[in-house]
Enzyme design. Structure first.
Site, PDB file in Angstrom:
ATOM      1  CB  ILE A  36      -0.853  -0.277   1.309  1.00 52.45           C
ATOM      2  CG1 ILE A  36      -2.190   0.892   1.120  1.00 52.45           C
ATOM      3  CG2 ILE A  36      -0.178   0.060   2.448  1.00 52.45           C
ATOM      4  CD1 ILE A  36      -3.359   0.262   1.545  1.00 52.45           C
ATOM      5  NE  ARG A  37       2.254   3.354   4.466  1.00 53.97           N
ATOM      6  CZ  ARG A  37       1.504   2.495   5.136  1.00 53.97           C
ATOM      7  NH1 ARG A  37       1.939   1.323   5.591  1.00 53.97           N
ATOM      8  NH2 ARG A  37       0.242   2.726   5.484  1.00 53.97           N
ATOM      9  CE1 TYR A 141      -3.840 -14.161  13.029  1.00 47.90           C
ATOM     10  CE2 TYR A 141      -4.192 -12.678  11.321  1.00 47.90           C
ATOM     11  CZ  TYR A 141      -3.300 -13.817  11.740  1.00 47.90           C
ATOM     12  OH  TYR A 141      -2.140 -14.221  11.211  1.00 47.90           O
TER      13      TYR A 141
HETATM   14  C1  VAH Z   1      -0.499 -12.743  15.298  1.00 42.88           C
HETATM   15  N1  VAH Z   1       2.056 -13.183  14.586  1.00 42.88           N
HETATM   16  O1  VAH Z   1       0.171 -12.853  16.432  1.00 42.88           O
HETATM   17  C2  VAH Z   1       0.661 -13.418  14.386  1.00 42.88           C
HETATM   18  C3  VAH Z   1       0.202 -14.873  14.223  1.00 42.88           C
HETATM   19  C4  VAH Z   1      -0.040 -17.157  15.252  1.00 42.88           C
HETATM   20  C5  VAH Z   1       0.360 -15.648  15.523  1.00 42.88           C
HETATM   21  O2  VAH Z   1      -0.720 -15.324  13.286  1.00 42.88           O
HETATM   22  O3  VAH Z   1      -1.413 -12.277  15.160  1.00 42.88           O
END
Ligand code: VAH
Length: 317
Positions: A36-37, A141
């Site tokens: 993106i940059r 996530y």
């Molecule tokens: C996180 N480094 O901490 C990443 C990873 C398993 C951890 O997916 O979000």
């Protein structure tokens, strides 16, 4: 046939090192890096500014380079994702779907997309977490990676797209800064041990997490991408790990090199709850069986490499 490779999100912790490894393997001009940059240091090959959410701009990249391989590394990680859940979901999911769609349209040979052990949750088996088990991720996530794995398998089954994926554990590296994850402590600790001789850890002393040294992670990624498609029995994402340790164990390993090093622990960081929902160790038998996964770095070897390289960096800066 000449390879044409695009790495999307090449400025990050994985992308920085994957770009170097892929350019070494295929030649600098065959690997287009994009983010993106602009990168902090001049790119060693073609670079493009791209936002993975801008499908038209992304398509212009596919049109220009007609890629044979695409690596999508752009993502919002666990800790930052909890501060901005909608952005994390949008970037991680819409970004992936944009790349999967364009890869089908442009008949890309192979696509790589990183998942994470964050797909597991509090009801997943904690020790030696298997490839198949209950997965109830508690971070945006983690659930974006869990959904992404299902999309990857769907595009393989429905469109025959050869998309491959690895559930990375915490990645330890010295070349590029970590990207706002929960396992970042295991990188910060080295920098602070060498610069200050002390580190306040945001996870508790006994928080055991699965980890992997970046050199192993990159080699494993290239191994997976080179494996014959017919050998791959997992089209969601492969469990992978190299070692597991606690902050207390890592501190002891560092003290071998920095005897005066001391560690303390803060006890109210939101990342503790994230880490508590993750496995302590991972079973990666499918990766070993399907494509010969065999990590080289244990805690002692990784610590030696990190200390040696960070010391050199400090001396030259
Ligand atoms: C996180 N480094 O901490 C990443 C990873 C398993 C951890 O997916 O979000």
């Amino acid at each position: 046939m000449e390879e044409s490779i695009i790495i999307i999100g090449s400025n990050g912790q994985i992308g920085t090192e994957l770009a170097t490894a892929l350019r070494l393997k295929y030649g600098e001009k065959s690997v287009v890096t994009s983010d993106i940059r602009q990168p902090n240091t001049p790119s060693q090959g073609p670079f493009e500014i791209v936002n993975v959410l801008d499908k038209e701009l992304l398509q212009s990249l596919f049109e220009k380079y007609k890629p044979t391989q695409v690596y999508l590394l752009a993502a919002v990680l666990s800790a930052v994702g909890e501060q901005n859940p909608k952005l994390a979901w949008d970037l991680n999911m819409t970004g992936l779907l944009n790349v999967l769609d364009l890869s089908v349209t442009y008949r890309v040979d192979k696509v790589f997309w990183p998942s994470s052990i964050a797909v597991f949750g509090p009801h997943s088996p904690k020790e030696e977490t298997p490839q198949y088990c209950i997965m109830d991720p508690s971070t945006v996530y983690g659930l974006s990676k869990q959904a992404g794995e299902r999309w990857c398998e769907y595009y393989f089954n429905k469109y025959g797209l050869d998309v491959r994926s690895i559930r990375y554990p915490g990645l330890i590296s010295w070349k590029a800064a970590p990207g706002g994850g929960t396992t970042d402590y295991a990188i910060h600790i080295f920098h602070e041990a060498l610069s200050k001789g002390t580190y306040e850890c945001f996870l508790s002393a006994e928080t055991r997490l699965p980890m992997l040294y970046m050199e192993d992670a990159i080699q494993g990624t290239l191994q997976l991408m080179d494996a014959p498609a017919e050998n791959l029995t997992i089209r969601s994402s492969y469990n992978l790990t190299g070692l597991s340790f606690t902050p207390a164990e890592l501190a002891e390993a560092i003290k071998v090199h920095v005897p005066e090093f001391s560690i303390s622990y803060s006890n109210n960081d939101p990342r503790q709850a994230i880490a508590d929902g993750w496995p302590s160790s991972i079973n990666d038998e499918y990766a070993r069986k399907d494509w010969g996964w065999n990590p080289q770095f244990n805690l002692k070897a990784m610590t030696e490499e990190m200390i040696k390289n960070l010391k050199q960096n400090l001396e030259t800066t």
